[in-house]
Design a protein around this motif. Structure first.
Motif, PDB file in Angstrom:
ATOM      1  N   TRP A   1       0.757  -1.131  -0.001  1.00  0.00           N
ATOM      2  CA  TRP A   1       0.057   0.040   0.172  1.00  0.00           C
ATOM      3  C   TRP A   1       1.093   1.340   0.141  1.00  0.00           C
ATOM      4  O   TRP A   1       1.625   1.446   0.960  1.00  0.00           O
ATOM      5  N   ARG A   2       0.739   2.002  -0.987  1.00  0.00           N
ATOM      6  CA  ARG A   2       1.835   3.222  -1.193  1.00  0.00           C
ATOM      7  C   ARG A   2       0.978   4.376  -1.649  1.00  0.00           C
ATOM      8  O   ARG A   2       0.150   4.374  -2.083  1.00  0.00           O
ATOM      9  N   PHE A   3       2.236   5.506  -1.732  1.00  0.00           N
ATOM     10  CA  PHE A   3       1.446   6.652  -2.191  1.00  0.00           C
ATOM     11  C   PHE A   3       2.582   7.065  -3.216  1.00  0.00           C
ATOM     12  O   PHE A   3       3.456   6.995  -3.596  1.00  0.00           O
ATOM     13  N   THR A   4       1.766   7.867  -4.142  1.00  0.00           N
ATOM     14  CA  THR A   4       2.804   8.464  -5.447  1.00  0.00           C
ATOM     15  C   THR A   4       3.229   9.886  -5.179  1.00  0.00           C
ATOM     16  O   THR A   4       2.607  10.429  -3.965  1.00  0.00           O
ATOM     17  N   ASN A   5       3.767  10.376  -5.836  1.00  0.00           N
ATOM     18  CA  ASN A   5       4.408  11.788  -5.507  1.00  0.00           C
ATOM     19  C   ASN A   5       3.103  12.854  -6.180  1.00  0.00           C
ATOM     20  O   ASN A   5       3.393  14.053  -5.991  1.00  0.00           O
ATOM     21  N   THR A   6       2.287  12.394  -6.743  1.00  0.00           N
ATOM     22  CA  THR A   6       1.185  13.457  -6.819  1.00  0.00           C
ATOM     23  C   THR A   6      -0.021  13.329  -5.640  1.00  0.00           C
ATOM     24  O   THR A   6      -1.051  14.009  -5.824  1.00  0.00           O
ATOM     25  N   GLY A   7       0.252  12.721  -4.558  1.00  0.00           N
ATOM     26  CA  GLY A   7      -0.742  12.449  -3.594  1.00  0.00           C
ATOM     27  C   GLY A   7      -1.663  11.499  -3.524  1.00  0.00           C
ATOM     28  O   GLY A   7      -2.734  11.352  -2.951  1.00  0.00           O
ATOM     29  N   ALA A   8      -1.448  10.557  -4.440  1.00  0.00           N
ATOM     30  CA  ALA A   8      -2.427   9.384  -5.151  1.00  0.00           C
ATOM     31  C   ALA A   8      -2.212   8.279  -4.080  1.00  0.00           C
ATOM     32  O   ALA A   8      -0.821   8.259  -3.373  1.00  0.00           O
ATOM     33  N   VAL A   9      -3.000   7.204  -3.951  1.00  0.00           N
ATOM     34  CA  VAL A   9      -2.742   6.183  -3.050  1.00  0.00           C
ATOM     35  C   VAL A   9      -3.025   4.797  -3.985  1.00  0.00           C
ATOM     36  O   VAL A   9      -3.855   5.108  -4.659  1.00  0.00           O
ATOM     37  N   GLN A  10      -1.936   3.911  -3.917  1.00  0.00           N
ATOM     38  CA  GLN A  10      -2.037   2.958  -4.654  1.00  0.00           C
ATOM     39  C   GLN A  10      -2.122   1.597  -3.749  1.00  0.00           C
ATOM     40  O   GLN A  10      -1.502   1.570  -2.698  1.00  0.00           O
TER      41      GLN A  10
ATOM     42  N   SER B   1       1.510 -12.959   0.606  1.00  0.00           N
ATOM     43  CA  SER B   1       3.171 -12.780   0.597  1.00  0.00           C
ATOM     44  C   SER B   1       3.869 -13.745   1.336  1.00  0.00           C
ATOM     45  O   SER B   1       3.360 -14.493   2.064  1.00  0.00           O
ATOM     46  N   ASN B   2       5.217 -13.816   0.879  1.00  0.00           N
ATOM     47  CA  ASN B   2       6.063 -14.876   1.250  1.00  0.00           C
ATOM     48  C   ASN B   2       7.157 -14.104   2.281  1.00  0.00           C
ATOM     49  O   ASN B   2       8.257 -14.680   2.481  1.00  0.00           O
ATOM     50  N   THR B   3       6.968 -12.965   2.684  1.00  0.00           N
ATOM     51  CA  THR B   3       7.849 -12.135   3.503  1.00  0.00           C
ATOM     52  C   THR B   3       7.031 -11.533   4.775  1.00  0.00           C
ATOM     53  O   THR B   3       5.858 -11.738   4.878  1.00  0.00           O
ATOM     54  N   ALA B   4       7.826 -11.102   5.804  1.00  0.00           N
ATOM     55  CA  ALA B   4       7.285 -10.381   6.946  1.00  0.00           C
ATOM     56  C   ALA B   4       6.432  -9.033   6.469  1.00  0.00           C
ATOM     57  O   ALA B   4       6.851  -8.559   5.340  1.00  0.00           O
ATOM     58  N   LEU B   5       5.968  -8.582   7.324  1.00  0.00           N
ATOM     59  CA  LEU B   5       4.638  -7.411   7.179  1.00  0.00           C
ATOM     60  C   LEU B   5       6.046  -6.150   7.568  1.00  0.00           C
ATOM     61  O   LEU B   5       6.484  -6.343   8.566  1.00  0.00           O
ATOM     62  N   TYR B   6       6.236  -5.283   6.806  1.00  0.00           N
ATOM     63  CA  TYR B   6       6.995  -3.911   6.802  1.00  0.00           C
ATOM     64  C   TYR B   6       5.904  -2.734   6.811  1.00  0.00           C
ATOM     65  O   TYR B   6       5.172  -2.532   5.896  1.00  0.00           O
ATOM     66  N   VAL B   7       6.059  -2.139   8.093  1.00  0.00           N
ATOM     67  CA  VAL B   7       5.446  -0.934   7.953  1.00  0.00           C
ATOM     68  C   VAL B   7       6.166   0.271   7.887  1.00  0.00           C
ATOM     69  O   VAL B   7       7.098   0.451   8.787  1.00  0.00           O
TER      70      VAL B   7
ATOM     71  N   GLY C   1      13.950  -2.223   2.734  1.00  0.00           N
ATOM     72  CA  GLY C   1      14.215  -0.939   3.535  1.00  0.00           C
ATOM     73  C   GLY C   1      14.167   0.259   2.573  1.00  0.00           C
ATOM     74  O   GLY C   1      14.530   1.326   3.038  1.00  0.00           O
ATOM     75  N   THR C   2      13.880   0.221   1.266  1.00  0.00           N
ATOM     76  CA  THR C   2      13.755   1.177   0.382  1.00  0.00           C
ATOM     77  C   THR C   2      12.183   1.827   0.619  1.00  0.00           C
ATOM     78  O   THR C   2      11.546   1.494   1.192  1.00  0.00           O
ATOM     79  N   SER C   3      12.156   2.974  -0.296  1.00  0.00           N
ATOM     80  CA  SER C   3      10.785   3.779  -0.392  1.00  0.00           C
ATOM     81  C   SER C   3      10.205   3.884   0.863  1.00  0.00           C
ATOM     82  O   SER C   3       8.933   3.516   1.275  1.00  0.00           O
TER      83      SER C   3
END
Length: 332
Positions: free
Chosen positions: A7-16, A70-76, A82-84
């Motif tokens: 769940w991420r944000f774009t540089n235009t203030g949108a949510v993806q 997902s096959n990884t742990a949850l990162y918040v 570690g990026t983004s």
């Protein structure tokens, strides 16, 4: 990762929202802005993803039939490598699996203990595990005056109106919760033998002693209630609220709980009175909603009720306050 979601944000203030199969949706630009708090929620209900901003639906996905795993742990606050990284403040992050919180599908963890639930939406029959049908004594009636949540029906008790459950409820010495929403439309104008102007929320359909009673009390003069009394018929009151002002034409949430030997009365999610030494063994009785057995006590409560629920074996509210319900009680 080869399998995952974010769940991420774009540089235009949108949510993806993205997962391995592709981007589920991208909202319009400007959903988030610098230095502006916002509450966001994403849910999946069935095959559709939905995005909410401050409680309002702002984006919906097409049908997505594949699983999201997902096959990884949850990162918040960052991607798994570690990026983004998220730059800002975050509070009260919550992930709920198994149901969508914002489509009225939250299950009741105490559903098995719901003895009676009257939502008054289209009839007065009781949901719940007590097997109750109901008897509605005229002029109590369903009216489309709205309830605390929407424009659906509420029960108008009016003068001399009440509702009887059909089966015996045995409270004994166990925990319980009575709760409802109530809206007064006028003053209490019936004076009882103790020179109090009262209106019964819960009584018994017989004059036998030892039955739990919950009634509103306006004191020595007609008026809106200033307190709630919880007592046992033939014995007296065991708990009463401190002075509290009910407002006319305003919905108030009222709850009475027993937790061990502590009897509590709540109004609008705050404890207003309690008795920590309530050890009475309450025998079985048939609750009468909006009155009690003595004919002159029928109704006498110019009020509407909405979402009446009785839970036996469980005290739903045990502290000094709780969060006021924001949607109708779910069917058990």
């Amino acid at each position: 990762s080869t399998t995952g979601w974010n769940w991420r944000f774009t540089n235009t203030g949108a949510v993806q929202f993205w997962y391995t199969g592709g981007t589920v949706f991208t909202s319009a630009a400007g959903v988030v802005a610098l230095n502006t708090p916002v509450k966001l929620a994403i849910e999946r209900i069935g095959n559709v993803f939905k995005l909410f901003k401050d409680g309002t639906l702002i984006a919906t996905s097409p049908s997505i039939t594949s699983g999201v795993s997902s096959n990884t742990a949850l990162y918040v606050g960052s991607a798994e490598d570690g990026t983004s990284k998220f730059t800002g403040y975050m509070d009260e992050f919550r992930l709920t699996k198994g149901f969508a919180r914002y489509d009225g599908t939250i299950p009741d963890p105490n559903a098995a203990n719901v003895n009676a639930l009257l939502n008054f939406s289209s009839n007065t029959n009781s949901l719940g595990n007590g097997g109750h049908s109901t008897t509605v004594v005229s002029p109590a009636a369903l009216q489309a005056v709205g309830n605390p949540f929407n424009g659906a029906n509420s029960l108008n008790l009016a003068t001399n109106g009440y509702v009887d459950l059909s089966n015996t409820v045995t409270l004994g010495t166990g925990d319980f919760t009575y709760e409802t929403w109530v809206k007064f439309t006028g003053p209490l104008n019936y004076k009882d033998g103790n020179n109090r102007y009262v209106g019964y929320l819960v009584g018994s359909n017989t004059t036998a002693t030892g039955k739990l009673e919950i009634f509103f009390n306006a004191g020595a003069s007609p008026g809106l209630p200033t307190s709630i009394n919880v007592g046992v018929s033939g014995t007296g009151s065991y708990a009463t609220t401190g002075n509290f002002s009910f407002q006319a034409n305003t919905w108030h949430h009222v709850a009475v709980t027993r937790y061990g030997n502590t009897l509590r009365i709540f109004v609008d999610a705050m404890v207003r009175g309690q008795n920590t030494g309530f050890s009475v063994n309450l025998p079985g009785y048939v609750p009468r909603i909006g009155g009690q057995a003595i004919p002159s006590y029928y109704g006498q409560m110019p009020a509407y009720l909405s979402n009446f629920r009785l839970t036996t074996g469980v005290a739903r509210y045990t502290g000094t306050m709780y969060t006021v319900p924001t949607e109708p009680y779910p069917a058990p």
